[in-house]
Design a protein around this motif. Sequence first.
Motif, mmCIF file in Angstrom:
data_model
loop_
_atom_site.group_PDB
_atom_site.id
_atom_site.type_symbol
_atom_site.label_atom_id
_atom_site.label_comp_id
_atom_site.label_asym_id
_atom_site.label_seq_id
_atom_site.Cartn_x
_atom_site.Cartn_y
_atom_site.Cartn_z
ATOM 1 N N THR A 95 0.853 -1.181 0.000
ATOM 2 C CA THR A 95 0.000 0.000 0.000
ATOM 3 C C THR A 95 0.888 1.230 0.000
ATOM 4 O OG1 THR A 95 -1.664 -1.176 1.300
ATOM 5 C CG2 THR A 95 -1.806 1.232 1.283
ATOM 6 N N LEU A 96 0.586 2.172 -0.874
ATOM 7 C CA LEU A 96 1.264 3.469 -0.885
ATOM 8 C C LEU A 96 0.297 4.500 -0.329
ATOM 9 C CD1 LEU A 96 2.825 3.338 -4.451
ATOM 10 C CD2 LEU A 96 4.051 3.085 -2.294
ATOM 11 N N VAL A 97 0.749 5.286 0.604
ATOM 12 C CA VAL A 97 -0.094 6.303 1.234
ATOM 13 C C VAL A 97 0.620 7.643 1.157
ATOM 14 C CG1 VAL A 97 -1.253 7.016 3.352
ATOM 15 C CG2 VAL A 97 -0.986 4.586 2.844
ATOM 16 N N THR A 98 -0.112 8.658 0.710
ATOM 17 C CA THR A 98 0.426 10.013 0.681
ATOM 18 C C THR A 98 -0.452 10.878 1.583
ATOM 19 O OG1 THR A 98 1.093 9.626 -1.611
ATOM 20 C CG2 THR A 98 1.185 11.904 -0.809
ATOM 21 N N PRO A 99 -0.081 10.994 2.855
ATOM 22 C CA PRO A 99 -0.864 11.832 3.756
ATOM 23 C C PRO A 99 -0.770 13.304 3.339
ATOM 24 C CG PRO A 99 0.684 10.427 4.972
ATOM 25 C CD PRO A 99 1.037 10.347 3.524
ATOM 26 N N LYS A 100 -1.831 14.029 3.566
ATOM 27 C CA LYS A 100 -1.859 15.445 3.191
ATOM 28 C C LYS A 100 -0.700 16.184 3.859
ATOM 29 C CE LYS A 100 -4.997 19.333 2.802
ATOM 30 N NZ LYS A 100 -6.365 19.795 2.972
ATOM 31 N N GLY A 101 0.095 16.857 3.037
ATOM 32 C CA GLY A 101 1.205 17.646 3.552
ATOM 33 C C GLY A 101 2.420 16.846 3.985
ATOM 34 N N ARG A 102 2.466 15.562 3.667
ATOM 35 C CA ARG A 102 3.592 14.711 4.069
ATOM 36 C C ARG A 102 4.099 13.902 2.895
ATOM 37 N NH1 ARG A 102 2.157 12.494 10.028
ATOM 38 N NH2 ARG A 102 2.490 14.483 11.039
ATOM 39 N N GLN A 103 5.239 13.267 3.117
ATOM 40 C CA GLN A 103 5.814 12.435 2.066
ATOM 41 C C GLN A 103 5.107 11.082 1.998
ATOM 42 O OE1 GLN A 103 9.959 12.223 3.070
ATOM 43 N NE2 GLN A 103 10.429 14.081 1.935
ATOM 44 N N GLN A 104 5.138 10.508 0.808
ATOM 45 C CA GLN A 104 4.530 9.200 0.590
ATOM 46 C C GLN A 104 5.290 8.140 1.388
ATOM 47 O OE1 GLN A 104 4.756 7.539 -3.490
ATOM 48 N NE2 GLN A 104 2.538 7.385 -3.345
ATOM 49 N N VAL A 105 4.543 7.173 1.931
ATOM 50 C CA VAL A 105 5.115 6.029 2.629
ATOM 51 C C VAL A 105 4.515 4.767 2.025
ATOM 52 C CG1 VAL A 105 5.521 7.279 4.793
ATOM 53 C CG2 VAL A 105 3.374 6.043 4.468
ATOM 54 N N ALA A 106 5.124 3.643 2.329
ATOM 55 C CA ALA A 106 4.629 2.359 1.831
ATOM 56 C C ALA A 106 4.445 1.406 3.006
ATOM 57 C CB ALA A 106 5.601 1.762 0.823
ATOM 58 N N TYR A 107 3.467 0.539 2.860
ATOM 59 C CA TYR A 107 3.216 -0.498 3.856
ATOM 60 C C TYR A 107 3.216 -1.837 3.128
ATOM 61 C CZ TYR A 107 0.782 -3.329 7.325
ATOM 62 O OH TYR A 107 0.451 -4.314 8.206
ATOM 63 N N LEU A 108 4.099 -2.733 3.553
ATOM 64 C CA LEU A 108 4.197 -4.058 2.950
ATOM 65 C C LEU A 108 3.495 -5.074 3.832
ATOM 66 C CD1 LEU A 108 7.977 -4.103 1.958
ATOM 67 C CD2 LEU A 108 6.034 -3.374 0.596
ATOM 68 N N GLU A 109 2.735 -5.943 3.213
ATOM 69 C CA GLU A 109 2.043 -7.014 3.930
ATOM 70 C C GLU A 109 2.658 -8.338 3.509
ATOM 71 O OE1 GLU A 109 -2.210 -6.818 3.480
ATOM 72 O OE2 GLU A 109 -2.059 -4.688 3.033
ATOM 73 N N ILE A 110 3.711 -8.727 4.181
ATOM 74 C CA ILE A 110 4.397 -9.965 3.824
ATOM 75 C C ILE A 110 4.223 -10.955 4.966
ATOM 76 C CG2 ILE A 110 6.590 -11.007 3.163
ATOM 77 C CD1 ILE A 110 7.387 -8.189 2.144
ATOM 78 N N HIS A 111 3.277 -11.845 4.780
ATOM 79 C CA HIS A 111 2.936 -12.888 5.751
ATOM 80 C C HIS A 111 2.796 -12.301 7.141
ATOM 81 C CE1 HIS A 111 3.274 -15.781 2.567
ATOM 82 N NE2 HIS A 111 4.453 -15.289 2.278
ATOM 83 N N THR A 112 3.637 -12.714 8.074
ATOM 84 C CA THR A 112 3.521 -12.236 9.449
ATOM 85 C C THR A 112 4.506 -11.105 9.754
ATOM 86 O OG1 THR A 112 5.076 -13.921 10.217
ATOM 87 C CG2 THR A 112 2.707 -14.477 10.274
ATOM 88 N N HIS A 113 5.066 -10.495 8.717
ATOM 89 C CA HIS A 113 6.060 -9.448 8.917
ATOM 90 C C HIS A 113 5.651 -8.154 8.211
ATOM 91 C CE1 HIS A 113 8.653 -12.454 10.665
ATOM 92 N NE2 HIS A 113 8.536 -13.190 9.583
ATOM 93 N N PRO A 114 4.604 -7.491 8.695
ATOM 94 C CA PRO A 114 4.221 -6.218 8.075
ATOM 95 C C PRO A 114 5.327 -5.184 8.313
ATOM 96 C CG PRO A 114 2.968 -6.586 10.081
ATOM 97 C CD PRO A 114 3.768 -7.828 9.840
ATOM 98 N N ARG A 115 5.480 -4.288 7.350
ATOM 99 C CA ARG A 115 6.586 -3.332 7.440
ATOM 100 C C ARG A 115 6.169 -1.984 6.872
ATOM 101 N NH1 ARG A 115 11.711 -4.340 3.984
ATOM 102 N NH2 ARG A 115 12.488 -2.247 4.195
ATOM 103 N N LEU A 116 6.439 -0.924 7.608
ATOM 104 C CA LEU A 116 6.217 0.431 7.137
ATOM 105 C C LEU A 116 7.519 0.939 6.536
ATOM 106 C CD1 LEU A 116 4.242 2.842 6.992
ATOM 107 C CD2 LEU A 116 5.243 3.621 9.154
ATOM 108 N N ILE A 117 7.446 1.401 5.298
ATOM 109 C CA ILE A 117 8.630 1.886 4.583
ATOM 110 C C ILE A 117 8.543 3.409 4.495
ATOM 111 C CG2 ILE A 117 9.943 1.773 2.430
ATOM 112 C CD1 ILE A 117 9.701 -0.948 3.752
ATOM 113 N N THR A 118 9.558 4.087 5.013
ATOM 114 C CA THR A 118 9.572 5.546 4.953
ATOM 115 C C THR A 118 10.760 6.079 4.167
ATOM 116 O OG1 THR A 118 10.737 5.659 7.068
ATOM 117 C CG2 THR A 118 8.316 5.809 7.126
ATOM 118 N N GLY A 119 11.736 5.234 3.880
ATOM 119 C CA GLY A 119 12.919 5.665 3.120
ATOM 120 C C GLY A 119 12.525 6.119 1.723
#
Length: 154
Positions: A95-119
């Motif tokens: 999932t790619l999310v672009t919050p209003k006024g902020r940089q886009q982030v990504a959320y990965l749903e990989i089995h039991t290891h969800p991960r928020l990507i901000t780089g």
Amino acid sequence: MRILRSVPPPGTETGPDIPRSTGFPVNWIDPSLSTRLPTFHFVLDESVLIRPIGGRNVHREQLQKLLHIGGLRTVQLQLMPLDRTEQPSLDGPFTLVTPKGRQQVAYLEIHTHPRLITGLEEVRVLAARYGTIQSAALTPRESLAAIEKMLGER
């Protein structure tokens, strides 16, 4: 919000045996229920719409709900058809999310290891991949027509 899913999108669960809890409040998707109007872009693999999880009746309700959601002005729904020989989304849903006024982030749903990507570079790579996936998928109009056809076959 841009979402690549290998399972039906949040808010489409129906029937007595399907949990009602979803990742997004329904009023985020249906503009008639809220004044907040974020946009949602879903690319679903066609395979998730073929498997009748929950039984035939639940499956039919899911397809009907997808038609409704896909017809909303704040939603763009696309299917990645099974006949595509090159599928750039085999690494899993994200999932790619672009919050209003902020940089886009990504959320990965990989089995039991969800991960928020901000780089920035990692998010840029996923955003580019999403663009490739979106261009390989059916158009929103073709996608809704395919779902209608699936409903007619049920």
